[in-house]
Scaffold this motif. Structure first.
Motif, PDB file in Angstrom:
ATOM      1  N   LEU A 127      51.114  35.761 -59.687  1.00 47.18           N
ATOM      2  CA  LEU A 127      51.865  35.444 -60.939  1.00 47.18           C
ATOM      3  C   LEU A 127      53.459  35.175 -59.927  1.00 47.18           C
ATOM      4  O   LEU A 127      54.002  36.022 -59.664  1.00 47.18           O
ATOM      5  N   GLU A 128      53.872  34.105 -60.193  1.00 47.73           N
ATOM      6  CA  GLU A 128      55.617  33.972 -59.588  1.00 47.73           C
ATOM      7  C   GLU A 128      55.826  33.207 -60.579  1.00 47.73           C
ATOM      8  O   GLU A 128      55.661  32.940 -62.072  1.00 47.73           O
ATOM      9  N   ILE A 129      57.271  34.287 -61.217  1.00 49.49           N
ATOM     10  CA  ILE A 129      58.481  33.889 -62.394  1.00 49.49           C
ATOM     11  C   ILE A 129      59.537  33.260 -62.066  1.00 49.49           C
ATOM     12  O   ILE A 129      59.238  34.389 -61.083  1.00 49.49           O
ATOM     13  N   VAL A 130      60.054  32.603 -62.510  1.00 50.03           N
ATOM     14  CA  VAL A 130      61.402  32.017 -62.250  1.00 50.03           C
ATOM     15  C   VAL A 130      62.229  32.196 -63.178  1.00 50.03           C
ATOM     16  O   VAL A 130      61.988  32.139 -64.445  1.00 50.03           O
ATOM     17  N   MET A 131      63.544  33.273 -62.944  1.00 50.17           N
ATOM     18  CA  MET A 131      64.433  32.965 -64.115  1.00 50.17           C
ATOM     19  C   MET A 131      65.751  31.169 -63.708  1.00 50.17           C
ATOM     20  O   MET A 131      65.719  31.916 -62.796  1.00 50.17           O
ATOM     21  N   THR A 132      66.250  30.886 -64.558  1.00 46.42           N
ATOM     22  CA  THR A 132      67.260  29.661 -64.031  1.00 46.42           C
ATOM     23  C   THR A 132      67.848  29.982 -64.974  1.00 46.42           C
ATOM     24  O   THR A 132      67.949  30.003 -66.943  1.00 46.42           O
ATOM     25  N   ASP A 133      69.249  29.077 -64.895  1.00 48.07           N
ATOM     26  CA  ASP A 133      70.270  28.730 -65.590  1.00 48.07           C
ATOM     27  C   ASP A 133      70.963  27.361 -65.767  1.00 48.07           C
ATOM     28  O   ASP A 133      70.415  27.040 -64.235  1.00 48.07           O
ATOM     29  N   GLU A 175      63.698  32.702 -52.484  1.00 48.54           N
ATOM     30  CA  GLU A 175      63.616  33.894 -53.758  1.00 48.54           C
ATOM     31  C   GLU A 175      64.945  33.040 -54.559  1.00 48.54           C
ATOM     32  O   GLU A 175      64.793  33.404 -55.603  1.00 48.54           O
ATOM     33  N   LYS A 176      65.437  31.992 -53.894  1.00 48.06           N
ATOM     34  CA  LYS A 176      66.687  31.430 -55.237  1.00 48.06           C
ATOM     35  C   LYS A 176      66.114  30.841 -55.074  1.00 48.06           C
ATOM     36  O   LYS A 176      65.040  29.817 -53.425  1.00 48.06           O
ATOM     37  N   ALA A 177      66.131  29.168 -56.013  1.00 50.28           N
ATOM     38  CA  ALA A 177      66.066  27.523 -56.281  1.00 50.28           C
ATOM     39  C   ALA A 177      66.863  26.956 -56.753  1.00 50.28           C
ATOM     40  O   ALA A 177      67.709  27.720 -57.919  1.00 50.28           O
ATOM     41  N   ILE A 178      66.295  25.914 -56.423  1.00 45.63           N
ATOM     42  CA  ILE A 178      67.203  24.806 -57.756  1.00 45.63           C
ATOM     43  C   ILE A 178      66.326  23.889 -57.632  1.00 45.63           C
ATOM     44  O   ILE A 178      65.210  23.587 -57.175  1.00 45.63           O
ATOM     45  N   PHE A 179      66.624  23.270 -59.303  1.00 45.58           N
ATOM     46  CA  PHE A 179      65.456  22.094 -59.731  1.00 45.58           C
ATOM     47  C   PHE A 179      66.053  20.937 -60.318  1.00 45.58           C
ATOM     48  O   PHE A 179      67.923  21.225 -61.041  1.00 45.58           O
ATOM     49  N   ILE A 180      66.241  19.777 -59.942  1.00 48.81           N
ATOM     50  CA  ILE A 180      66.871  18.796 -60.550  1.00 48.81           C
ATOM     51  C   ILE A 180      65.225  17.943 -60.938  1.00 48.81           C
ATOM     52  O   ILE A 180      64.239  17.506 -60.665  1.00 48.81           O
ATOM     53  N   GLU A 181      65.993  17.726 -62.393  1.00 45.97           N
ATOM     54  CA  GLU A 181      65.136  16.363 -63.521  1.00 45.97           C
ATOM     55  C   GLU A 181      65.604  15.382 -63.520  1.00 45.97           C
ATOM     56  O   GLU A 181      66.934  15.396 -63.868  1.00 45.97           O
ATOM     57  N   GLN A 182      64.554  15.002 -63.605  1.00 41.34           N
ATOM     58  CA  GLN A 182      65.492  12.609 -63.917  1.00 41.34           C
ATOM     59  C   GLN A 182      64.552  12.433 -65.278  1.00 41.34           C
ATOM     60  O   GLN A 182      63.642  12.282 -65.184  1.00 41.34           O
ATOM     61  N   PHE A 183      65.344  12.149 -65.853  1.00 41.89           N
ATOM     62  CA  PHE A 183      64.697  11.390 -66.864  1.00 41.89           C
ATOM     63  C   PHE A 183      65.017  10.612 -67.589  1.00 41.89           C
ATOM     64  O   PHE A 183      66.351  10.045 -67.402  1.00 41.89           O
ATOM     65  N   TYR A 243      69.131  23.183 -62.783  1.00 46.88           N
ATOM     66  CA  TYR A 243      68.692  24.575 -63.248  1.00 46.88           C
ATOM     67  C   TYR A 243      68.653  25.430 -61.837  1.00 46.88           C
ATOM     68  O   TYR A 243      69.028  24.715 -60.647  1.00 46.88           O
ATOM     69  N   ILE A 244      69.223  26.343 -61.221  1.00 46.54           N
ATOM     70  CA  ILE A 244      69.577  27.317 -60.525  1.00 46.54           C
ATOM     71  C   ILE A 244      69.060  29.220 -60.676  1.00 46.54           C
ATOM     72  O   ILE A 244      68.748  28.952 -62.312  1.00 46.54           O
ATOM     73  N   GLY A 245      67.802  29.132 -60.054  1.00 47.97           N
ATOM     74  CA  GLY A 245      67.602  30.276 -60.502  1.00 47.97           C
ATOM     75  C   GLY A 245      66.941  31.048 -59.496  1.00 47.97           C
ATOM     76  O   GLY A 245      66.398  30.884 -58.594  1.00 47.97           O
TER      77      GLY A 245
END
Length: 192
Positions: A80-86, A153-161, A169-171
């Motif tokens: 199980l991997e869990i990410v909390m993002t803003d 341990e830290k991540a950034i996510f970019i979504e394109q629609f 998002y940063i998390g």
């Protein structure tokens, strides 16, 4: 509403909750649940489904406390991997990042945000929908890019629609033990 990094969860045949009421885990949450995290009580306000094709789905959840909103995403492929993002404004990741995506079909290989360097790792096309408001056959086409720091341990996510509609998002990764007092909704939400 991230993310492409949580893939390969097989869709259950129906949407009926399947959990042990005496042992509710973070993987059991749905809209209307309450939980404790980081010394706050959160309500699961929305659920988002990502369809990656080949019967592979992932989910993320909008959590609301009295004064904050965060996104929770889960992946369980043996561990199980869990990410909390803003959610953050895309321009905070670079003033011309939207132009770079338009010109090159993807964002840069690296992004530096608040002094931390992140490296592009995955590119995932798929379909997105809010499970409460959007029927499955009206999911929106999207693509997501995942970035991780040196320690992953830290991540950034970019979504394109669409052509110029982006979300970022940063998390960071968290552990299941950080969540407690998970209480189910009194009535299951209607699914579309």
């Amino acid at each position: 509403m991230p993310f492409g990094f949580f893939k390969k969860k097989k869709k259950e045949e129906d949407n009926t909750p399947h959990y042990d009421p005496s042992n509710i885990r973070i993987t059991d949450i749905r809209v209307g649940f309450f939980l404790e995290y980081n010394a706050k009580t959160w309500e699961v306000a929305e659920e988002y489904e990502y369809d990656w094709g080949d019967n592979e789905f992932s989910y993320s959840f909008l959590l609301r406390s009295a004064d904050e909103e965060v996104y929770l995403s889960l992946e369980n492929e043996g561990e199980l991997e869990i990410v909390m993002t803003d959610k953050i404004r895309l321009v905070k990741l670079g003033e011309d990042i939207d132009d770079e995506i338009a010109d090159n079909g993807r964002p840069p290989k690296t992004i530096t945000y608040e002094g931390v360097k992140y490296y592009r790792d995955n590119e995932s096309p798929g379909y997105y929908r809010n499970t409460a408001t959007t029927p499955r056959n009206e999911s929106v086409e999207m693509i997501t890019w995942d970035y991780y720091d040196d320690d992953e341990e830290k991540a950034i996510f970019i979504e394109q629609f669409g052509e110029r509609d982006f979300e970022a998002y940063i998390g960071e990764y968290v552990e299941e033990y950080e969540f407690s007092n998970i209480i189910p909704a009194s009535e299951p939400p209607a699914t579309v």
